[in-house]
Design a protein around this motif. Structure first.
Motif, PDB file in Angstrom:
ATOM      1  N   SER A   1       0.848  -1.190   0.000  1.00 46.93           N
ATOM      2  CA  SER A   1       0.000   0.000   0.000  1.00 46.93           C
ATOM      3  C   SER A   1       0.882   1.239   0.000  1.00 46.93           C
ATOM      4  CB  SER A   1      -0.904   0.008   1.231  1.00 46.93           C
ATOM      5  OG  SER A   1      -0.130   0.116   2.418  1.00 46.93           O
ATOM      6  N   SER A   2       0.284   2.364  -0.283  1.00 46.38           N
ATOM      7  CA  SER A   2       1.049   3.620  -0.285  1.00 46.38           C
ATOM      8  C   SER A   2       1.637   3.898   1.090  1.00 46.38           C
ATOM      9  CB  SER A   2       0.154   4.776  -0.727  1.00 46.38           C
ATOM     10  OG  SER A   2      -0.369   4.545  -2.028  1.00 46.38           O
ATOM     11  N   GLU A   3       0.882   3.567   2.140  1.00 43.36           N
ATOM     12  CA  GLU A   3       1.376   3.805   3.494  1.00 43.36           C
ATOM     13  C   GLU A   3       2.554   2.899   3.824  1.00 43.36           C
ATOM     14  OE1 GLU A   3      -1.727   3.247   2.649  1.00 43.36           O
ATOM     15  OE2 GLU A   3      -2.578   5.271   2.897  1.00 43.36           O
ATOM     16  N   GLN A   4       2.473   1.616   3.427  1.00 43.80           N
ATOM     17  CA  GLN A   4       3.581   0.701   3.673  1.00 43.80           C
ATOM     18  C   GLN A   4       4.843   1.142   2.922  1.00 43.80           C
ATOM     19  OE1 GLN A   4       1.460  -2.872   2.370  1.00 43.80           O
ATOM     20  NE2 GLN A   4       1.750  -3.759   4.414  1.00 43.80           N
ATOM     21  N   GLU A   5       4.678   1.508   1.681  1.00 47.35           N
ATOM     22  CA  GLU A   5       5.828   1.945   0.899  1.00 47.35           C
ATOM     23  C   GLU A   5       6.467   3.201   1.493  1.00 47.35           C
ATOM     24  OE1 GLU A   5       6.754   3.834  -3.503  1.00 47.35           O
ATOM     25  OE2 GLU A   5       4.922   2.668  -3.199  1.00 47.35           O
ATOM     26  N   GLN A   6       5.626   4.152   1.909  1.00 45.03           N
ATOM     27  CA  GLN A   6       6.157   5.391   2.478  1.00 45.03           C
ATOM     28  C   GLN A   6       6.885   5.119   3.796  1.00 45.03           C
ATOM     29  OE1 GLN A   6       6.226   8.128   0.952  1.00 45.03           O
ATOM     30  NE2 GLN A   6       6.879   9.589   2.512  1.00 45.03           N
ATOM     31  N   SER A   7       6.353   4.222   4.604  1.00 52.82           N
ATOM     32  CA  SER A   7       6.994   3.912   5.880  1.00 52.82           C
ATOM     33  C   SER A   7       8.370   3.277   5.666  1.00 52.82           C
ATOM     34  CB  SER A   7       6.095   2.975   6.697  1.00 52.82           C
ATOM     35  OG  SER A   7       6.722   2.583   7.899  1.00 52.82           O
ATOM     36  N   LEU A   8       8.463   2.313   4.740  1.00 55.51           N
ATOM     37  CA  LEU A   8       9.745   1.673   4.443  1.00 55.51           C
ATOM     38  C   LEU A   8      10.739   2.665   3.867  1.00 55.51           C
ATOM     39  CD1 LEU A   8       8.467  -1.689   2.908  1.00 55.51           C
ATOM     40  CD2 LEU A   8       9.587  -1.392   5.122  1.00 55.51           C
ATOM     41  N   TRP A   9      10.247   3.560   3.049  1.00 56.91           N
ATOM     42  CA  TRP A   9      11.123   4.556   2.435  1.00 56.91           C
ATOM     43  C   TRP A   9      11.664   5.534   3.482  1.00 56.91           C
ATOM     44  CZ3 TRP A   9      14.233   5.232  -1.269  1.00 56.91           C
ATOM     45  CH2 TRP A   9      14.581   6.488  -1.750  1.00 56.91           C
ATOM     46  N   GLU A  10      10.831   5.922   4.433  1.00 58.64           N
ATOM     47  CA  GLU A  10      11.277   6.824   5.499  1.00 58.64           C
ATOM     48  C   GLU A  10      12.323   6.149   6.383  1.00 58.64           C
ATOM     49  OE1 GLU A  10       7.876   8.197   7.556  1.00 58.64           O
ATOM     50  OE2 GLU A  10       7.076   9.327   5.861  1.00 58.64           O
ATOM     51  N   GLU A  11      12.126   4.864   6.659  1.00 57.83           N
ATOM     52  CA  GLU A  11      13.123   4.150   7.450  1.00 57.83           C
ATOM     53  C   GLU A  11      14.469   4.115   6.723  1.00 57.83           C
ATOM     54  OE1 GLU A  11      11.669   0.299   8.351  1.00 57.83           O
ATOM     55  OE2 GLU A  11       9.957   1.004   9.541  1.00 57.83           O
ATOM     56  N   TYR A  12      14.417   3.938   5.421  1.00 62.01           N
ATOM     57  CA  TYR A  12      15.652   3.925   4.640  1.00 62.01           C
ATOM     58  C   TYR A  12      16.344   5.292   4.707  1.00 62.01           C
ATOM     59  CZ  TYR A  12      18.663   4.189   0.558  1.00 62.01           C
ATOM     60  OH  TYR A  12      19.733   4.400  -0.273  1.00 62.01           O
ATOM     61  N   LEU A  13      15.581   6.361   4.505  1.00 62.69           N
ATOM     62  CA  LEU A  13      16.171   7.696   4.538  1.00 62.69           C
ATOM     63  C   LEU A  13      16.676   8.048   5.938  1.00 62.69           C
ATOM     64  CD1 LEU A  13      13.787   9.819   2.286  1.00 62.69           C
ATOM     65  CD2 LEU A  13      16.041   8.904   1.730  1.00 62.69           C
ATOM     66  N   LEU A  14      15.977   7.552   6.943  1.00 67.16           N
ATOM     67  CA  LEU A  14      16.438   7.776   8.316  1.00 67.16           C
ATOM     68  C   LEU A  14      17.805   7.135   8.526  1.00 67.16           C
ATOM     69  CD1 LEU A  14      16.059   8.644  11.250  1.00 67.16           C
ATOM     70  CD2 LEU A  14      14.731   6.549  11.625  1.00 67.16           C
ATOM     71  N   LEU A  15      17.963   5.911   8.036  1.00 66.94           N
ATOM     72  CA  LEU A  15      19.258   5.247   8.151  1.00 66.94           C
ATOM     73  C   LEU A  15      20.342   6.030   7.424  1.00 66.94           C
ATOM     74  CD1 LEU A  15      21.021   2.819   8.929  1.00 66.94           C
ATOM     75  CD2 LEU A  15      20.211   1.672   6.841  1.00 66.94           C
ATOM     76  N   ARG A  16      20.028   6.521   6.235  1.00 66.38           N
ATOM     77  CA  ARG A  16      21.011   7.294   5.485  1.00 66.38           C
ATOM     78  C   ARG A  16      21.350   8.600   6.210  1.00 66.38           C
ATOM     79  NH1 ARG A  16      22.068   3.258   3.805  1.00 66.38           N
ATOM     80  NH2 ARG A  16      21.979   2.449   1.681  1.00 66.38           N
ATOM     81  N   ALA A  17      20.343   9.214   6.838  1.00 65.76           N
ATOM     82  CA  ALA A  17      20.596  10.460   7.567  1.00 65.76           C
ATOM     83  C   ALA A  17      21.531  10.219   8.745  1.00 65.76           C
ATOM     84  CB  ALA A  17      19.279  11.064   8.047  1.00 65.76           C
TER      85      ALA A  17
END
Length: 606
Positions: A580-596
């Protein structure tokens, strides 16, 4: 490998260290030296130096005109309009065959068109990095001079009745000019309109389609008035003057006009409250997540710089996404360059034979078909800006699959208007692919690699025209020699079947193209086997293993049937899911958080 960068460089695999690149030892032997130079040439594009700082610093037409983006696109349309005269070559076939061989059916002048297409594609592929590293005034002017020289040689060839000189003049020299001029013009237009690349490139390429329509009538009138040699001389002079003038209105945009690389996220994407809270804790920020003015965006997260993937030319050309899209482009253009290019002959054979007369003349049908070609180039470029490149491109190929499947019905039953409607829609898809592919490549691999990638993509056009054309003509010739008449629907339907197979394969391969930086960076799920994005949604196939181990000792009282059941349950299961859009956005934010976190830690260590 491409790199993911904000203020600091971070590799796609998550590593920070950038290992020094040691130059390989100088190879011995002339062949190895040439090979190394070719590899270096296609490894990285050297962008022009001393680019202007602002648009006010750019002066056009010998410094007399202030630069405006609309001037660039008008100049591009004019140049493409004249290059579009290539598609009117069929007008010259019968007069040239009659003049040189005394027989209009000699079928020798037609070879010139295939040679021109072949050299157009190969030259564009070879000159791509050179076009990107030189000023567009130089590259467009050289393309213009080659195109002009080819016309002069063609005039001499028809004057002295030398078919070999015609092949060299128009086929080789003009084909080379076409390859350089076409790519360099589209490259400049694409760079000037970063937010509407699809529409801009579509409008410019529509000029090519308009030229193919207009010159069909212009060439016929010129041949009647000036003869063959005079027509080539006259066209060459007109193209020299007009295209040389339009080349003086070409310029690269100033520094900062385009993002240097492929943007990972846009300005308008924001993190959820949970993501903002976590990032604030990790980075030491104490912010009230309920205050709208303190909303943390991806732009702020990466120290006010948009995260960007910097892709070298070598990594672009070596990526699977490039070649998957290459085959998808070939599949989308195959129907047009092979089947529709024989449209007039087909209408004459199927609907104007054995006492039948079509409601429209073949010339009228072809003219309308050219209008659909031009409209598809421009309008599909616009829709790709709105729908997304991959969604729009898959739509084009999908529609062609449906159309090619339905055309045999109209041919067998000789339903004229149904046949015309199907062909016109397929032509729309054909033109739409040309209209949006420059913007597609710029989005995927960066604007600095557009000329190189686009040039190689034009070899797909040449491959479809030459290889597909030869296969089509070979099948048609074999069937007619076996006793079938040219009006037999079986001849055309057989050719449709192999075209359909290639188009279906192209659609499947395009599904696996990772069209955006987000798709290329998106984290893989545990046990992931496959992940694709279809019309904006992520689908993935994962391997799920049951936690029961068949080799684990079992208590004596456990029934043997239970043990057998457990063994069967141990074998891996496949799970197919749509995020879902929410699942994809959550996974993407976790990825960007790790990169940050990694980026901040690296900054602290430095």
């Amino acid at each position: 490998m491409p790199s993911f960068s904000s203020k600091n460089e971070v590799g796609l695999d998550g590593s920070f260290a950038q290992l020094p690149v040691s130059e390989p030892p100088e190879p011995t032997g002339r062949t190895k030296k040439i090979l190394r130079r070719v590899l270096r040439y296609y490894s990285k594009v050297e962008t022009p130096k001393n680019l202007p700082r602002s648009i006010d610093d750019i002066r056009l037409f010998f410094g007399l005109v202030k630069c405006r983006p609309w001037i660039i696109i008008v100049s591009g349309i004019i140049a493409q309009f004249l290059y579009g005269s290539l598609y009117s070559w069929s007008i010259f076939n019968d007069p040239i065959n009659e003049r040189i061989y005394g027989n209009a059916d000699a079928n020798m002048a037609q070879i010139t068109f295939y040679i021109a297409l072949g050299f157009m594609g190969t030259t564009a592929a070879a000159a791509g990095p050179w076009i990107e590293s030189h000023h567009p005034r130089i590259t467009t002017l050289i393309g213009c001079l080659l195109f002009f020289s080819g016309h002069l040689l063609s005039g001499l060839a028809t004057y002295f009745n030398r078919i070999g000189l015609l092949y060299f003049g128009y086929g080789v020299v003009s084909g080379m000019g076409l390859g350089i001029g076409y790519v360099s013009t589209i490259d400049v237009v694409t760079k000037w309109f970063p937010k509407t690349r699809g529409l801009a490139s579509g409008i410019a390429v529509a000029g090519f389609g308009a030229g193919s329509t207009a010159f069909s009538s212009i060439d016929r009138e010129l041949i009647e008035k000036f003869g063959l040699p005079g027509t080539f001389f006259f066209l060459g002079m007109i193209m020299l003057v007009v295209q040389a003038t339009s080349s003086q209105f070409m310029s690269f945009p100033p520094i900062g006009w385009n993002t240097n690389g492929v943007v990972v996220v846009g300005h308008n994407e924001t993190l959820t409250a949970r993501g903002r809270e976590n990032i604030g804790q990790v980075l030491g920020h104490n912010r009230d997540i309920h205050q709208p003015e303190q909303t943390t965006t991806y732009l702020q997260l990466f120290d006010n710089e948009r995260p960007v993937i910097n892709i070298t030319l070598a990594s672009a050309l070596g990526s699977r996404d490039f070649w998957l899209l290459y085959f998808g482009f070939l599949a989308n253009e195959l129907m047009g360059v092979v089947f529709i290019s024989n449209l007039a002959t087909m209408i004459q054979a199927l609907f104007n034979s054995n006492g039948r007369t079509s409601e429209l003349t073949p010339t009228t049908v072809v003219t309308i078909e050219a209008a659909f070609n031009m409209g598809g180039r421009m309008i599909m470029g616009f829709f790709s800006d709105r729908l997304g490149r991959k969604t729009a491109f898959l739509t084009l190929i999908g529609v062609q699959i449906i159309i090619i499947s339905l055309i045999p019905h109209s041919i067998l039953n000789r339903v004229f208007w149904e046949f015309c409607a199907f062909v016109w829609i397929a032509t729309w898809c054909y033109g739409g692919g040309f209209g949006m592919i420059p913007a597609f490549l710029a989005d995927m691999f960066g604007v600095n690699n557009t000329s190189s990638c686009h040039g190689i993509f034009l070899t797909a056009w040449s491959l479809g025209a030459i290889g597909g054309g030869l296969l089509y003509n070979g099948i048609t010739r074999r069937l007619t020699n076996s006793g079938r008449k040219s009006s037999d629907p079986y001849i055309y339907n057989v050719n449709l079947y192999w075209i359909l197979g290639i188009v279906v394969l192209g659609f499947v391969l395009t599904l696996f193209v990772r069209a955006t930086a987000r798709d290329r960076l998106f984290p893989a799920a545990p046990g992931q086997i496959m992940r694709i994005r279809i019309f904006g949604r992520i689908f993935r196939l994962t391997r799920v293993v049951n936690s029961i181990d068949p080799h684990r000792p079992t208590a004596p009282h456990v029934d043997m049937s239970m043990q057998e059941s457990n063994k069967k349950r141990w074998f891996p299961k496949l799970k197919f899911e749509m995020l879902s859009s929410e699942q994809e956005q959550s996974l993407w934010e976790e990825y960007l958080l790790l990169r940050a976190i990694q980026s901040r830690l690296r900054g602290n260590m430095v």
